[in-house]
Design a protein around this motif. Sequence first.
Motif, short mmCIF file in Angstrom:
data_model
loop_
_atom_site.label_atom_id
_atom_site.label_comp_id
_atom_site.label_asym_id
_atom_site.label_seq_id
_atom_site.Cartn_x
_atom_site.Cartn_y
_atom_site.Cartn_z
N VAL A 184 23.93 52.95 25.64
CA VAL A 184 24.69 53.37 26.82
C VAL A 184 23.78 54.05 27.83
O VAL A 184 23.87 53.80 29.04
CB VAL A 184 25.85 54.29 26.42
CG1 VAL A 184 26.50 54.93 27.65
CG2 VAL A 184 26.90 53.52 25.63
N ILE A 185 22.88 54.90 27.36
CA ILE A 185 21.94 55.56 28.27
C ILE A 185 21.05 54.53 28.97
O ILE A 185 20.82 54.60 30.18
CB ILE A 185 21.07 56.58 27.50
CG1 ILE A 185 21.95 57.73 26.98
CG2 ILE A 185 19.97 57.13 28.40
CD1 ILE A 185 21.22 58.70 26.08
N LEU A 204 21.43 50.39 35.70
CA LEU A 204 22.24 50.23 36.91
C LEU A 204 21.35 50.14 38.14
O LEU A 204 21.76 49.60 39.18
CB LEU A 204 23.20 51.41 37.07
CG LEU A 204 24.42 51.44 36.14
CD1 LEU A 204 25.18 52.74 36.33
CD2 LEU A 204 25.33 50.26 36.41
N ARG A 238 21.78 51.39 29.54
CA ARG A 238 22.59 50.64 30.50
C ARG A 238 22.80 51.43 31.78
O ARG A 238 22.81 50.87 32.88
CB ARG A 238 23.95 50.30 29.88
CG ARG A 238 23.93 49.08 29.00
CD ARG A 238 25.27 48.40 28.99
NE ARG A 238 25.68 47.98 30.33
CZ ARG A 238 26.90 47.54 30.63
NH1 ARG A 238 27.83 47.47 29.70
NH2 ARG A 238 27.19 47.18 31.86
N ILE A 239 22.96 52.74 31.68
CA ILE A 239 23.11 53.57 32.87
C ILE A 239 21.85 53.51 33.72
O ILE A 239 21.90 53.38 34.94
CB ILE A 239 23.45 55.01 32.48
CG1 ILE A 239 24.88 55.07 31.90
CG2 ILE A 239 23.34 55.95 33.67
CD1 ILE A 239 25.26 56.42 31.34
N LEU A 260 32.20 53.49 30.40
CA LEU A 260 31.35 54.64 30.69
C LEU A 260 30.33 54.33 31.77
O LEU A 260 30.13 55.10 32.72
CB LEU A 260 30.65 55.11 29.41
CG LEU A 260 31.57 55.63 28.29
CD1 LEU A 260 30.76 55.94 27.05
CD2 LEU A 260 32.32 56.87 28.77
N VAL A 261 29.69 53.18 31.64
CA VAL A 261 28.68 52.78 32.63
C VAL A 261 29.34 52.51 33.98
O VAL A 261 28.80 52.86 35.04
CB VAL A 261 27.90 51.54 32.14
CG1 VAL A 261 26.96 51.03 33.22
CG2 VAL A 261 27.11 51.88 30.89
N GLN A 266 33.05 47.18 39.60
CA GLN A 266 32.69 47.81 38.33
C GLN A 266 33.89 48.51 37.70
O GLN A 266 34.19 48.33 36.52
CB GLN A 266 31.55 48.82 38.55
CG GLN A 266 30.22 48.20 38.90
CD GLN A 266 29.45 47.79 37.66
OE1 GLN A 266 29.96 47.86 36.56
NE2 GLN A 266 28.22 47.37 37.85
N SER A 293 31.38 50.79 26.43
CA SER A 293 30.12 50.89 27.15
C SER A 293 30.30 50.52 28.62
O SER A 293 29.78 51.20 29.51
CB SER A 293 29.05 50.02 26.50
OG SER A 293 29.38 48.64 26.60
N ASP A 294 31.07 49.46 28.87
CA ASP A 294 31.30 49.07 30.26
C ASP A 294 32.13 50.12 31.00
O ASP A 294 31.96 50.33 32.20
CB ASP A 294 32.02 47.72 30.31
CG ASP A 294 31.08 46.55 30.04
OD1 ASP A 294 29.85 46.78 30.00
OD2 ASP A 294 31.56 45.42 29.88
N VAL A 315 30.01 55.75 35.87
CA VAL A 315 28.78 56.25 36.49
C VAL A 315 28.41 55.40 37.70
O VAL A 315 27.98 55.92 38.75
CB VAL A 315 27.63 56.26 35.47
CG1 VAL A 315 26.31 56.64 36.14
CG2 VAL A 315 27.93 57.22 34.33
N ALA A 316 28.60 54.10 37.59
CA ALA A 316 28.25 53.19 38.68
C ALA A 316 29.05 53.48 39.94
O ALA A 316 28.52 53.41 41.07
CB ALA A 316 28.46 51.74 38.25
#
Length: 423
Positions: free
Chosen positions: A242-243, A249, A245-246, A373-374, A56, A370-371, A377-378
């Motif tokens: 974005v939220i 996960l 997508r998080i 930020l996500v 990621q 987006s990728d 978090v990942a």
Amino acid sequence: MPKGNTTRWNFRVLLGQGVLLDVSQTLSSPRLVLPFLYISFGAPAIFAGLLIPIVQISRMIGQIVSAPFISAAEICKWYMSLGILTASTALVVIALTADTAEDARQFVILTAIFLGVAAIIGLGQGLSRLAFQNMLGYVVPRKLRRNLLFSQTGLSGLLAIILAWASQKLYFNEADEEHLALLWVGIAVAIFSGILSMLIRESAVAEKKQRGANSGDRQGILATLRAGINHVRQVEWFRQFVIARILFLSIELAMPFYAIIAAQEHEKTEDALGGFVIATSLGLMIGGFFWQRLSPWPLRRIMSLGGIFALAAAVIALLSHYGNPKSHWFYYDMVFFLIALADQGIASTRKIYVATLASAETRPYYIAVSDTLVGGVAVLFAFALGILAHFQHSLWPILVLAGLNGLAALYAMRLKPIPADAN
């Protein structure tokens, strides 16, 4: 060449290339096959859980670095091909190491090889995915995008089942050989996909010319990220996306932890890994036709349904633990089937969502930010789940993911609907 002929040619090339790429990513999946192989070689679960976070973060680095170049490029197919072939080369390292060097199965060497390869795979995927998603906005007309994505994953499921079965039944007898056979077949198919992507015919359409004319306005990496974060704060639909997508996960990160449990219980079972890959492929194949039939639905409703399927997979995995999973690995087949079905629907719809709402100039940046930020978090989330699986039990991460599956399904319905006249 007439535009209509070019469109048909590109649709067919992207369909074939996408089918081969999906097959290769199924047979050599860093979410299923690589964690299974890693655990079967005796490595601890905490490091198996790190494979996906490394993929990621490497993917997001590859995307944020390449975004300015892809945004200004007249031709994007070379970036896509380079990314695919880079990831394929990294997989060759694992296959050769596991196949020829017994010493490499020592803990430290094995860990370094797997984690290093995961990083290279992520870089390659970041480059190829960003190039593909950017091309999707101008090479394929909007009315054909859903058909392309859902059809290629459905067809790839059928081909992956055939290749997985053949690699397990026709040439190999021992479990270790069967596991490595899947990896080698996946590598070969990926190379063909990278070569086929070179045949795409990209025309300098108006939006690309405009983007190329503004190439002098390309931003640096940090400036791109700062601008993207500002978009998250200012653009309502992108912030919600974005939220979502998080939260999703919980689907993307689920399969490695199912693979950890499966490997702990079936690492020496012949046909086990092949069966799991076939179940995953069957989920992709059926999902291709299933999600395509739902294409008239709003995208947010399709995403929500994907979350429900993932929740069902988690429930089955938890219930199977109280049965006798060592004797009935059919439970895991059902789990991998449902996760693949859910993940395919989510992955395809989010690509269409951004490609439709974002403009030509901002599309690569929306995708990359987006990728990024996500992905950040990942990394933290998957590392925490890996620690939980290693020091507690492999089922604890599944409990956490199950709760997030349900929350994601609910939140997806809050996303901005796609306007009927969107380009």
